[in-house]
Design a protein around this motif. Structure first.
Motif, PDB file in Angstrom:
ATOM      1  N   PRO A  35      98.540  31.806  41.746  1.00 40.50           N
ATOM      2  CA  PRO A  35      98.592  33.269  41.862  1.00 40.50           C
ATOM      3  C   PRO A  35      98.512  33.777  43.296  1.00 40.50           C
ATOM      4  N   ASP A  36      99.077  33.080  44.245  1.00 40.47           N
ATOM      5  CA  ASP A  36      99.044  33.523  45.635  1.00 40.47           C
ATOM      6  C   ASP A  36     100.147  34.557  45.843  1.00 40.47           C
ATOM      7  N   LEU A  37      99.781  35.851  45.844  1.00 36.38           N
ATOM      8  CA  LEU A  37     100.808  36.902  45.853  1.00 36.38           C
ATOM      9  C   LEU A  37     101.621  36.896  47.151  1.00 36.38           C
ATOM     10  N   ASN A  38     100.974  36.590  48.263  1.00 33.09           N
ATOM     11  CA  ASN A  38     101.726  36.572  49.526  1.00 33.09           C
ATOM     12  C   ASN A  38     102.792  35.489  49.510  1.00 33.09           C
ATOM     13  N   LEU A  39     102.391  34.308  49.033  1.00 30.20           N
ATOM     14  CA  LEU A  39     103.357  33.199  48.947  1.00 30.20           C
ATOM     15  C   LEU A  39     104.522  33.593  48.043  1.00 30.20           C
ATOM     16  N   LEU A  40     104.192  34.155  46.891  1.00 28.05           N
ATOM     17  CA  LEU A  40     105.236  34.498  45.927  1.00 28.05           C
ATOM     18  C   LEU A  40     106.216  35.519  46.504  1.00 28.05           C
ATOM     19  N   SER A  41     105.690  36.555  47.148  1.00 29.49           N
ATOM     20  CA  SER A  41     106.607  37.578  47.635  1.00 29.49           C
ATOM     21  C   SER A  41     107.464  37.029  48.784  1.00 29.49           C
ATOM     22  N   ARG A  42     106.920  36.007  49.502  1.00 30.87           N
ATOM     23  CA  ARG A  42     107.716  35.435  50.587  1.00 30.87           C
ATOM     24  C   ARG A  42     108.897  34.631  50.035  1.00 30.87           C
ATOM     25  N   ILE A  43     108.683  33.910  48.934  1.00 33.52           N
ATOM     26  CA  ILE A  43     109.761  33.057  48.419  1.00 33.52           C
ATOM     27  C   ILE A  43     110.513  33.709  47.262  1.00 33.52           C
ATOM     28  N   ALA A  44     110.190  34.970  46.945  1.00 29.23           N
ATOM     29  CA  ALA A  44     110.789  35.600  45.762  1.00 29.23           C
ATOM     30  C   ALA A  44     112.316  35.615  45.819  1.00 29.23           C
ATOM     31  N   ALA A  45     112.851  36.001  46.974  1.00 30.80           N
ATOM     32  CA  ALA A  45     114.319  36.105  47.071  1.00 30.80           C
ATOM     33  C   ALA A  45     114.981  34.764  46.783  1.00 30.80           C
ATOM     34  N   GLY A  46     114.430  33.706  47.358  1.00 28.41           N
ATOM     35  CA  GLY A  46     114.990  32.368  47.157  1.00 28.41           C
ATOM     36  C   GLY A  46     114.946  31.956  45.701  1.00 28.41           C
ATOM     37  N   ILE A  47     113.796  32.176  45.064  1.00 27.55           N
ATOM     38  CA  ILE A  47     113.654  31.771  43.660  1.00 27.55           C
ATOM     39  C   ILE A  47     114.624  32.553  42.785  1.00 27.55           C
ATOM     40  N   LEU A  48     114.701  33.862  43.024  1.00 27.76           N
ATOM     41  CA  LEU A  48     115.592  34.690  42.198  1.00 27.76           C
ATOM     42  C   LEU A  48     117.040  34.228  42.339  1.00 27.76           C
ATOM     43  N   LEU A 108     112.823  40.841  37.125  1.00 23.49           N
ATOM     44  CA  LEU A 108     112.093  39.592  37.316  1.00 23.49           C
ATOM     45  C   LEU A 108     111.404  39.567  38.667  1.00 23.49           C
ATOM     46  N   GLY A 109     111.914  40.398  39.616  1.00 20.70           N
ATOM     47  CA  GLY A 109     111.263  40.497  40.926  1.00 20.70           C
ATOM     48  C   GLY A 109     109.808  40.923  40.796  1.00 20.70           C
ATOM     49  N   ILE A 110     109.499  41.716  39.782  1.00 21.81           N
ATOM     50  CA  ILE A 110     108.120  42.160  39.560  1.00 21.81           C
ATOM     51  C   ILE A 110     107.209  40.959  39.345  1.00 21.81           C
ATOM     52  N   LEU A 111     107.715  39.959  38.610  1.00 23.56           N
ATOM     53  CA  LEU A 111     106.909  38.767  38.334  1.00 23.56           C
ATOM     54  C   LEU A 111     106.560  38.023  39.619  1.00 23.56           C
ATOM     55  N   LEU A 112     107.384  38.197  40.642  1.00 21.92           N
ATOM     56  CA  LEU A 112     107.212  37.428  41.878  1.00 21.92           C
ATOM     57  C   LEU A 112     106.659  38.302  43.000  1.00 21.92           C
ATOM     58  N   ASN A 113     106.182  39.500  42.670  1.00 18.45           N
ATOM     59  CA  ASN A 113     105.595  40.381  43.668  1.00 18.45           C
ATOM     60  C   ASN A 113     106.561  40.645  44.821  1.00 18.45           C
ATOM     61  N   LEU A 114     107.824  40.832  44.486  1.00 19.07           N
ATOM     62  CA  LEU A 114     108.827  41.106  45.516  1.00 19.07           C
ATOM     63  C   LEU A 114     108.511  42.453  46.172  1.00 19.07           C
ATOM     64  N   ASP A 115     108.679  42.488  47.494  1.00 13.21           N
ATOM     65  CA  ASP A 115     108.435  43.712  48.265  1.00 13.21           C
ATOM     66  C   ASP A 115     109.241  44.881  47.680  1.00 13.21           C
ATOM     67  N   LEU A 116     108.579  46.020  47.487  1.00 13.00           N
ATOM     68  CA  LEU A 116     109.252  47.159  46.851  1.00 13.00           C
ATOM     69  C   LEU A 116     110.511  47.578  47.591  1.00 13.00           C
ATOM     70  N   ALA A 117     110.450  47.522  48.928  1.00 15.96           N
ATOM     71  CA  ALA A 117     111.592  47.964  49.722  1.00 15.96           C
ATOM     72  C   ALA A 117     112.817  47.081  49.487  1.00 15.96           C
TER      73      ALA A 117
END
Lengths: 221, 207
Positions: A42-55, A116-125
């Motif tokens: 549950p590391d939100l910073n890690l998730l939001s950093r890699i969100a684009a790649g995973i998606l 699905l970006g919500i699941l990965l804490n993707l930056d709102l912007a």
């Protein structure tokens, strides 16, 4: 042009009525993305950093699932033989079928990506950019995929071979798709990546149908 | 117009299936291809349609539209029906009508084609619920949804009952009467007017 629209309309109708391909792709997309936070913690910073790649990676894999049906179904019931005798050159037949694949798979996946970006804490912007890049990038997925689908049309269980052929071709789309979404790119970086992504899609829309038609001509022999 | 095959030699795999075959089918004529299994009926039809490139020789249409290939002036009905199971009978026929550019009065043409093959009562049914013979009739209805001068039919009577075979023969007769031509591979005799028979087994050159 009437034939082109008739074919496009029929393919979209079939995809909606049969439903399986769209449902499988969306379901696969959902499952892969929701597995990621479970695996990475549950590391939100890690998730939001890699969100684009995973998606993006999950989106490519999800689209891959439905590629093999682009030509296979029409080949099995003899429709492809008749399509080839129609007034439409084979290049436009493959273009119509790739476009139908984009409409029925690329667009739903692009619409689902921000959810699905919500699941990965993707930056709102990044949400508008994510939708824009996935919409602009997915035509390349369908049109490149059609080449692989045409090549492996007659192969029994050609799904794996299709993945081996097509995934390397997706690398440029993946790189520029991710770099456009990644927050670190900044405004100039975004514009450049986004434009290159659009250019890749435009090139594949032109060249993909030619290559796919060449592959089909060999198979029709 | 006429469909002309000149000195055809066709290879399938390493085997020469047809060697030195020449014939011409004139407008208003039907050519029946006969011969045992493996004699090359399907191969010859697929070559006429342009799917298979002959090793030697030429297929051409004389007096047709020079801009179009043979395939673009022909209806090809092979072993498969080109029917989509999740579309209704009318949608299947309607799609081929608009794809093959059936011209004006699309609905009339489609209705007439379905009526000719006795499918008018089933037109709203999904094709998935049709029997094999009904699917075959739907496949054959494609012949009538758009006008094309050359018909290339491969075993068109497969899974058809007697009445349906007669409807098919009637469709072919109408077609040849109105100046079309047809090449038909078949094992069963069809009640055709002005039909010639080409026995492929007799053409065979000893290896």
């Amino acid at each position: 042009m009437k034939s082109f629209w008739a074919l496009l309309h029929r393919d979209v109708t079939l995809a909606i009525r049969e439903g399986g391909a769209i449902g499988t792709a969306l379901g696969f997309f959902l499952v892969v993305v929701s597995l990621m936070p479970l695996g990475l913690g549950p590391d939100l910073n890690l998730l939001s950093r890699i969100a684009a790649g995973i998606l993006w990676i999950a989106l490519l894999l999800a689209a891959l699932l439905s590629l093999n049906r682009i030509f296979e179904a029409d080949h099995e019931d003899g429709t492809l033989d008749v399509l080839a005798t129609g007034p439409l050159p084979l290049e436009l037949v493959t273009a119509a079928k790739s476009l139908a694949h984009w409409v029925t798979t690329g667009i739903p996946l692009a619409i689902m990506a921000p959810v699905l970006g919500i699941l990965l804490n993707l930056d709102l912007a990044a949400y508008p950019i994510l939708v824009a890049t996935t919409l602009v990038g997915t035509p390349a997925v369908s049109f490149l995929g059609a080449i692989g689908a045409a090549l492996t049309m007659k192969t029994r269980r050609g799904g794996l071979l299709l993945a081996l052929i097509v995934l390397p071709l997706y690398v440029p789309t993946l790189i520029f798709g991710i770099s456009a979404v990644s927050a670190g790119a900044g405004p100039t970086g975004l514009a450049a990546s986004f434009l290159i992504l659009a250019a890749i899609s435009l090139v594949t829309i032109v060249l993909g149908p030619l290559a796919a038609a060449a592959a089909l001509k060999v198979h029709l022999q | 117009m006429q469909l002309i095959a000149e000195d055809l030699a066709i290879d399938r795999g390493a085997r020469r299936v047809i060697d030195g075959l020449s014939f011409a089918v004139k407008a208003g004529e039907a050519l029946l291809l006969t011969g045992p299994n493996g004699a090359g009926k399907t191969t010859l039809l697929r070559t006429l349609a342009g799917y298979i490139r002959p090793f030697r020789g030429l297929v051409r249409v004389e007096g047709g539209d020079d801009e179009l290939t043979v395939a673009e002036q022909a209806h090809v009905v092979g072993h498969t029906n080109a029917v989509k199971l999740s579309l209704s009978v009318a949608e299947n026929a309607g799609f081929w009508n608009s794809y093959l550019d059936g011209g004006a009065d699309a609905e009339l043409r489609v209705d007439a084609a379905l009526r000719h093959f006795g499918l008018e009562d089933l037109s709203e049914f999904p094709a998935a619920y049709l029997s094999a013979g009904q699917k075959r009739r739907l496949g054959l209805a494609r012949l009538l949804v758009a006008r094309r001068p050359v018909w290339l039919l491969d075993e068109p009577t497969a899974s058809l009952d007697t009445a349906s075979s007669e409807r098919l023969a009637a469709a072919v007769n109408d077609h040849t009467n109105s100046g079309g031509l047809a090449v038909i591979a078949t094992h069963l005799p069809l009640a055709l007017e002005r039909a010639r028979t080409l026995n492929l087994a007799a053409q065979k050159v000893p290896a």
